[in-house]
Design a protein around this motif. Structure first.
Motif, mmCIF file in Angstrom:
data_model
loop_
_atom_site.group_PDB
_atom_site.id
_atom_site.type_symbol
_atom_site.label_atom_id
_atom_site.label_comp_id
_atom_site.label_asym_id
_atom_site.label_seq_id
_atom_site.Cartn_x
_atom_site.Cartn_y
_atom_site.Cartn_z
ATOM 1 N N GLU A 19 34.004 42.552 43.386
ATOM 2 C CA GLU A 19 34.273 42.360 41.967
ATOM 3 C C GLU A 19 35.535 41.522 41.782
ATOM 4 N N ILE A 20 35.546 40.731 40.739
ATOM 5 C CA ILE A 20 36.750 40.012 40.352
ATOM 6 C C ILE A 20 37.379 40.839 39.245
ATOM 7 N N TYR A 21 38.633 41.181 39.437
ATOM 8 C CA TYR A 21 39.296 42.069 38.491
ATOM 9 C C TYR A 21 40.386 41.306 37.757
ATOM 10 N N ASP A 22 40.367 41.386 36.445
ATOM 11 C CA ASP A 22 41.387 40.765 35.612
ATOM 12 C C ASP A 22 42.601 41.694 35.596
ATOM 13 N N LEU A 23 43.672 41.290 36.305
ATOM 14 C CA LEU A 23 44.838 42.156 36.421
ATOM 15 C C LEU A 23 45.571 42.348 35.096
ATOM 16 N N MET A 24 45.339 41.479 34.143
ATOM 17 C CA MET A 24 46.002 41.611 32.849
ATOM 18 C C MET A 24 45.278 42.594 31.937
ATOM 19 N N ARG A 25 44.050 42.934 32.294
ATOM 20 C CA ARG A 25 43.274 43.855 31.478
ATOM 21 C C ARG A 25 43.474 45.274 32.001
ATOM 22 N N PRO A 26 43.832 46.197 31.135
ATOM 23 C CA PRO A 26 43.989 47.573 31.604
ATOM 24 C C PRO A 26 42.623 48.181 31.937
ATOM 25 N N PRO A 27 42.577 49.145 32.857
ATOM 26 C CA PRO A 27 41.301 49.785 33.172
ATOM 27 C C PRO A 27 40.753 50.503 31.936
ATOM 28 N N VAL A 28 39.456 50.546 31.864
ATOM 29 C CA VAL A 28 38.818 51.186 30.719
ATOM 30 C C VAL A 28 39.112 52.682 30.728
ATOM 31 N N THR A 30 40.577 56.178 33.341
ATOM 32 C CA THR A 30 41.312 56.575 34.545
ATOM 33 C C THR A 30 40.390 56.541 35.751
ATOM 34 N N ALA A 31 39.149 56.952 35.571
ATOM 35 C CA ALA A 31 38.182 56.925 36.678
ATOM 36 C C ALA A 31 37.963 55.495 37.170
ATOM 37 N N ASP A 32 37.910 54.521 36.246
ATOM 38 C CA ASP A 32 37.771 53.118 36.643
ATOM 39 C C ASP A 32 38.981 52.668 37.458
ATOM 40 N N ARG A 33 40.147 53.098 37.030
ATOM 41 C CA ARG A 33 41.367 52.720 37.748
ATOM 42 C C ARG A 33 41.378 53.324 39.155
ATOM 43 N N VAL A 34 40.983 54.597 39.255
ATOM 44 C CA VAL A 34 40.925 55.261 40.563
ATOM 45 C C VAL A 34 39.934 54.540 41.467
ATOM 46 N N LYS A 35 38.782 54.182 40.929
ATOM 47 C CA LYS A 35 37.769 53.484 41.719
ATOM 48 C C LYS A 35 38.308 52.146 42.228
ATOM 49 N N ARG A 36 38.983 51.400 41.353
ATOM 50 C CA ARG A 36 39.537 50.103 41.742
ATOM 51 C C ARG A 36 40.601 50.277 42.820
ATOM 52 N N LEU A 37 41.477 51.253 42.664
ATOM 53 C CA LEU A 37 42.528 51.481 43.654
ATOM 54 C C LEU A 37 41.944 51.930 44.994
ATOM 55 N N GLN A 38 40.887 52.725 44.964
ATOM 56 C CA GLN A 38 40.237 53.141 46.212
ATOM 57 C C GLN A 38 39.609 51.943 46.920
ATOM 58 N N MET A 39 39.009 51.039 46.163
ATOM 59 C CA MET A 39 38.424 49.832 46.758
ATOM 60 C C MET A 39 39.519 48.978 47.398
ATOM 61 N N GLU A 40 40.645 48.847 46.710
ATOM 62 C CA GLU A 40 41.757 48.070 47.254
ATOM 63 C C GLU A 40 42.296 48.720 48.534
ATOM 64 N N ALA A 41 42.414 50.047 48.519
ATOM 65 C CA ALA A 41 42.919 50.754 49.700
ATOM 66 C C ALA A 41 41.974 50.568 50.879
ATOM 67 N N ARG A 42 40.670 50.626 50.652
ATOM 68 C CA ARG A 42 39.702 50.420 51.734
ATOM 69 C C ARG A 42 39.805 49.008 52.290
ATOM 70 N N ALA A 43 39.959 48.030 51.410
ATOM 71 C CA ALA A 43 40.074 46.641 51.855
ATOM 72 C C ALA A 43 41.330 46.455 52.709
ATOM 73 N N LEU A 44 42.438 47.043 52.285
ATOM 74 C CA LEU A 44 43.669 46.937 53.073
ATOM 75 C C LEU A 44 43.531 47.651 54.414
ATOM 76 N N ALA A 45 42.853 48.778 54.419
ATOM 77 C CA ALA A 45 42.648 49.515 55.667
ATOM 78 C C ALA A 45 41.816 48.698 56.641
ATOM 79 N N VAL A 46 40.776 48.038 56.152
ATOM 80 C CA VAL A 46 39.941 47.196 57.017
ATOM 81 C C VAL A 46 40.772 46.050 57.586
ATOM 82 N N GLU A 47 41.614 45.435 56.768
ATOM 83 C CA GLU A 47 42.477 44.357 57.245
ATOM 84 C C GLU A 47 43.399 44.841 58.365
#
Length: 103
Positions: A19-28, A30-47
């Motif tokens: 997904e492309i995420y607009d960093l200027m747009r707030p998450p809809v 809290t669950a959306d924000r948690v999901k996005r942060l979990q995806m970012e954490a997984r990507a960093l872990a893979v790296e």
């Protein structure tokens, strides 16, 4: 005046479903924000796991050089380096397999 070349960018392939995420747009929500942060954490872990895999392969190459270095290296160091040279690539392959299953 000597011209310096710009450093090559560190590029990573992104899966088609990323997904492309607009960093200027707030998450809809809290669950959306948690999901996005979990995806970012997984990507960093893979790296980080991929970086470890690369380091293991580099260490295996150095260990092979030491194992083949002859009398310049102590006998115990050569023997241990020889074992590492044969073990580390297998460990790197295991890491690669584990990461590929999670993608």
């Amino acid at each position: 005046m000597r011209k310096t070349r710009p450093a090559k960018p560190d590029l990573h392939l992104v899966s088609a479903e990323a997904e492309i995420y607009d960093l200027m747009r707030p998450p809809v929500t809290t669950a959306d924000r948690v999901k996005r942060l979990q995806m970012e954490a997984r990507a960093l872990a893979v790296e980080q796991v991929e970086a470890l895999e690369k380091l293991l392969l580099e260490a295996a190459a150095m260990a092979q050089e030491i194992a083949d270095g002859g009398d310049a290296y102590p006998v115990g160091a050569r023997e241990l380096a020889g074992r590492l040279a044969s073990d580390l690539p297998a460990k790197a392959q295991t890491l690669k397999a584990v990461v590929s299953r999670t993608l």
